[in-house]
Design a protein around this motif. Sequence first.
Motif, PDB file in Angstrom:
ATOM      1  N   UNK A 380       0.833  -1.137   0.083  1.00 41.50           N
ATOM      2  CA  UNK A 380       0.095   0.049  -0.083  1.00 41.50           C
ATOM      3  C   UNK A 380       0.784   1.227   0.147  1.00 41.50           C
ATOM      4  N   UNK A 381       1.931   1.267   0.845  1.00 42.05           N
ATOM      5  CA  UNK A 381       2.938   2.321   1.041  1.00 42.05           C
ATOM      6  C   UNK A 381       3.462   2.960  -0.433  1.00 42.05           C
ATOM      7  N   UNK A 382       3.751   1.489  -1.256  1.00 39.25           N
ATOM      8  CA  UNK A 382       4.321   1.872  -2.444  1.00 39.25           C
ATOM      9  C   UNK A 382       3.397   2.814  -3.363  1.00 39.25           C
ATOM     10  N   UNK A 383       1.844   2.525  -3.572  1.00 36.41           N
ATOM     11  CA  UNK A 383       1.310   3.424  -4.103  1.00 36.41           C
ATOM     12  C   UNK A 383       1.308   4.957  -3.617  1.00 36.41           C
ATOM     13  N   UNK A 415       7.752  10.078   3.150  1.00 36.49           N
ATOM     14  CA  UNK A 415       8.625   9.089   2.406  1.00 36.49           C
ATOM     15  C   UNK A 415       9.819   9.412   2.239  1.00 36.49           C
ATOM     16  N   UNK A 416      10.403  10.617   2.300  1.00 34.27           N
ATOM     17  CA  UNK A 416      11.858  11.011   2.062  1.00 34.27           C
ATOM     18  C   UNK A 416      12.641  10.644   3.396  1.00 34.27           C
ATOM     19  N   UNK A 417      11.738  10.785   4.600  1.00 39.16           N
ATOM     20  CA  UNK A 417      12.514  10.492   5.612  1.00 39.16           C
ATOM     21  C   UNK A 417      13.241   9.050   5.922  1.00 39.16           C
ATOM     22  N   UNK A 418      12.724   8.150   5.121  1.00 38.96           N
ATOM     23  CA  UNK A 418      13.299   6.756   5.218  1.00 38.96           C
ATOM     24  C   UNK A 418      14.687   6.782   4.511  1.00 38.96           C
ATOM     25  N   UNK A 419      14.894   7.366   3.388  1.00 38.92           N
ATOM     26  CA  UNK A 419      16.241   7.190   2.874  1.00 38.92           C
ATOM     27  C   UNK A 419      17.144   8.227   3.353  1.00 38.92           C
ATOM     28  N   UNK A 420      16.480   9.440   3.877  1.00 36.36           N
ATOM     29  CA  UNK A 420      17.353  10.267   5.020  1.00 36.36           C
ATOM     30  C   UNK A 420      17.814   9.596   6.208  1.00 36.36           C
ATOM     31  N   UNK A 421      17.186   8.891   6.791  1.00 37.64           N
ATOM     32  CA  UNK A 421      17.440   7.907   7.914  1.00 37.64           C
ATOM     33  C   UNK A 421      18.360   7.000   7.447  1.00 37.64           C
ATOM     34  N   UNK A 422      18.387   6.185   6.247  1.00 31.94           N
ATOM     35  CA  UNK A 422      19.173   5.524   5.983  1.00 31.94           C
ATOM     36  C   UNK A 422      20.464   5.975   5.613  1.00 31.94           C
ATOM     37  N   UNK A 519      13.755   0.797   4.768  1.00 31.33           N
ATOM     38  CA  UNK A 519      14.398  -0.086   3.578  1.00 31.33           C
ATOM     39  C   UNK A 519      13.409  -0.249   2.572  1.00 31.33           C
ATOM     40  N   UNK A 520      12.044  -0.648   2.865  1.00 27.10           N
ATOM     41  CA  UNK A 520      11.054  -0.787   1.970  1.00 27.10           C
ATOM     42  C   UNK A 520      10.613   0.382   1.416  1.00 27.10           C
ATOM     43  N   UNK A 521      10.567   1.589   2.266  1.00 26.21           N
ATOM     44  CA  UNK A 521      10.143   3.012   1.907  1.00 26.21           C
ATOM     45  C   UNK A 521      11.201   3.462   0.959  1.00 26.21           C
ATOM     46  N   UNK A 524      11.096   2.164  -2.390  1.00 29.27           N
ATOM     47  CA  UNK A 524       9.975   2.600  -3.115  1.00 29.27           C
ATOM     48  C   UNK A 524      10.396   3.996  -3.470  1.00 29.27           C
ATOM     49  N   UNK A 525      10.771   4.900  -2.913  1.00 27.80           N
ATOM     50  CA  UNK A 525      11.366   6.028  -3.293  1.00 27.80           C
ATOM     51  C   UNK A 525      12.521   6.043  -4.382  1.00 27.80           C
ATOM     52  N   UNK A 526      13.542   5.175  -4.215  1.00 28.33           N
ATOM     53  CA  UNK A 526      14.590   4.880  -5.478  1.00 28.33           C
ATOM     54  C   UNK A 526      13.871   4.744  -6.563  1.00 28.33           C
ATOM     55  N   UNK A 527      12.935   3.601  -6.802  1.00 22.59           N
ATOM     56  CA  UNK A 527      12.242   3.246  -7.812  1.00 22.59           C
ATOM     57  C   UNK A 527      11.573   4.195  -8.471  1.00 22.59           C
ATOM     58  N   UNK A 528      10.688   5.183  -7.575  1.00 24.67           N
ATOM     59  CA  UNK A 528       9.811   6.293  -8.325  1.00 24.67           C
ATOM     60  C   UNK A 528      11.029   7.234  -9.004  1.00 24.67           C
ATOM     61  N   UNK A 529      12.125   7.444  -8.201  1.00 27.08           N
ATOM     62  CA  UNK A 529      12.855   8.394  -8.733  1.00 27.08           C
ATOM     63  C   UNK A 529      13.547   7.981 -10.166  1.00 27.08           C
TER      64      UNK A 529
END
Length: 726
Positions: A380-383, A415-422, A519-521, A524-529
Amino acid sequence: MSSDDERGAPDAPDAAANEPPALPPERPLDMPTQPLKSWSKADVRQLANPAGWRTPVVSRLFVATAAIAVTGLGVYQMYKVVEVGGVTLLEWALLILFVVNFAWIALAFASSVVGLVALFGRPALKQPGLPERLTARTAVLMPIYNEQPSRVFGAVEAVFEDVKRLGFGDHFDYFLLSDTTDPDVWIAEERAFLLLREALGSDARIYYRHRAKNHRRKAGNIEDFVTRWGGGYDHMLIFDADSLMTGHAVIALAAAMEADPDAGIIQTLPLVINRNTLFARLQQFASRVYGPIIASGIAVWYGRDGNYWGHNAIIRMEAFAGGAGLPDLPGEPPFGGLIMSHDFVEAALIRRKGWAVYMLPQLEGSYEESPPSLIDVGQRDRRWCQGNLQHSALLGTRGLHPLSRHHFLNGIFSYLASPFWMFMLLCGIALALQANFIRPEYFTDEFSLFPAWPRFDAERALQLFGATMAILIAPKLFGLVIHLMDGPARRAGGGFVRIVVSSLIEIVMSSLFAPIMMLVQSGSVFQILLGRATGWNPQRRDDGSIPFVDIVRRHRWHTALGVVTLVTGAAIAPSLVAWMSPTIAGLLLAIPLSWASGHLGAGLALKRLGLMLIPEETDVPPIATAAKASAKRLAEAGADEGDGLVALHDDPDFFRAHERMLPPAPRRARGVIEPDRVMAAAKLSEADHLSEALGWLSPKERSVVMQDRALLDLLVRLPVEAPAKP
C-alpha cells in the motif's frame, strides 16, 4: 437449464420490469478542471459567516516556536558531538542529515503537546448529540474496486439501518460506485445489490453503478458521480471500502456541515477496528491510544486550513464541484499524468477557493480497517509513496494557502524521511570506518596547527541519543496518559497494568519494524525516482498469513544487510553495534518479524491475554456487529460466489436484472474495430455449449460479453452441455 425458446422469446415476461431502477434520474452538475498555473483573488468566494472563521494564531506560534527551539537545541548538541577536533566533510553530511530528520520529529512533538493540552481532562472520543432536524440531502458514497461484495454491501446495510433507526433516513441516499475490473466480482456485486434491495425493501434509496472503464481511478469514480447526480445533493459523505460509521456520526457530520455555511470538507478520525493479526492489532492499538493526541494536535493548529484523507469525511457538493476538478500533470508517470494521492490536492484546491477544511477529531463512531501484515502495508505504501512524491510538482500551484503547501511537504517528507535516515546510518558507519581503518593525513596542503580528523564527544552523543528517543516516543506517552485518564476507556482496554504493558509491547515492536519499513520505503522512493510507476491493486482486507517463501523473497536482502551491518560494526567498534542495535535487530529478524506480523494466532494470543485491547473490542459497537451480521447473511446467500457468466446463463431473472443495470451501449465509430469484442463474438458463435465458450474466453473478453447485450444474447442461447452425438 433453459431452452432457446424460453430465453430468446421476444414476449417473455420480464420479472424485474416492475422493480425500482438501480440508479436514480441523473441530476448533472458541472465540475470544471481547475488551473494550477493561474489564480486570482477574485476567484475566492466571499465568506458566508466571517465571524465564525477563527485562525488559531497562538497554537500555530507555539508549534512553530517549539519545533524551531527543539530542533535548534538538537542541532547544537549534534554539532558539539562532531566538532571535536574540527568538522570534516563526512561530519557535515551527518549533521545536515540529522537536522532534516530531527526537525521532522520536533514538529511532531510540538504538535502532540498541543494535542495533550486540548484533550487533558477530556475523553478522547465522545458520542455526538442528534440535531432536532436536517434540511439538506446527503449522498453516502462507497467507491469499490474488486472488493468482497458481502463485506462492502453488509457495511452499507448496517449504516443505512442505523441512520433510519434514528429517524433521519429520508435525508440520505446511498451509492455503491463500482470500478471493479474482475468480471466475476462485478456480477457478484450485482447479486449482492439485488439481495440488499430485497432485504431493505423496494423503497430503500440504495443505488449501484458499475463503470466499464475505471478512468482516473477513485478520483474519476467520484467525479463521475458528481457530474451525473451531484446536482441532486447538498453534501456527499465519502467512504472507503473498509469504512464504517455509526448513524450518530453520519447525522452529526451532516448537521455540522449544515451549521457551517463556509465548510467545504469536515474530516473525522477513523479508528481501526476488527483487526486480529499481530501487525494489525499493533496498528489498531496505536490508532486508538495515540491517534486522538495526534489528530487533536493537528486539528487545533491547522484550524480551518486542514487536510483530507480521502474517506470518512463529508464534503459540500458545491465546494467539490466548483473547486476540486483535477487536471492531469504534464509528463509521464510516476511524476506526471494522473494525480494519484488526489485527496490532499482536492483539499488544497477547495481551501484555495475559500472553503474551510477541518477535522472533528473527537467525533465517536468513525471506523476503518488496516492491512493485515507488514508486506501488505509495504504494498500500500508503494502506491502512497508515488502519490506523495508526485505532490512535488504541485508545490508551485498558484493561490494555495501556506498550510496546503505544508500538507504537500509533510506528505513528501513522510517518505523521504526513510532514505534520509538510511543515509544518516550509512554516514555514521563511514565515519566509524574512517576513524578505525584509514590513517590520518597529518600534513595537508593547507596550513593547520591540528589535523582535521573525525572525533566525537561520546558522552554528549549518548545524551543526544536519549533525548531523541524521548522526543520520538513523547507523542505515544501523551496518548497513553490521556487514555489512562479516561476511566471507561481504561477499564474496557484491560485496566492500567495491561494497557501500560501493551504500550511497551507496541513501542518495542514498532522499533523493530521501523528499520524494515525504512528499507521498504527507501526502495519505493528510489524506484519512483528512477521512473518506475506503480499500479493500483486492491488491498487485502482479511486476516491471514502470506506464504513463507514470499516472505523470504521479500526480506532476504533486508536480513543480509543486517548481517553485514552487524559484522561491520563489530569489526569497527562494539559501541557502534550498541548504538545501532535497534536497527540491526530489526533487520536481522526481518523474516520472522514479517511472518509473525500476518500471523493470526499471535494476534489472538495477545487478545486472550488481555493485551493490545481497545475499548471497541470489549464493548463492541453495535454498528460493527450489525455490519458483520449483514455480511454473513449476504455471504450465505451466495453474494460472493460463482462464475459470473454461468450465473447470467442459468438464472433468467438475474440475467434480465443485469441487462437493466447496463448503461446504453455507446455508438461505435465506423471503421473502428474492437478486437476483444470481435474475438468474444467469434468464440461464442463457434462454441457448441457453455463450458466450451467459458474455456475459450479470456478475462477481458468475459468483461466485454457482460457489457454487451448482443453478446449476452449469444451466451444465453448456448446449451449447458454438448449436444448428444447421433
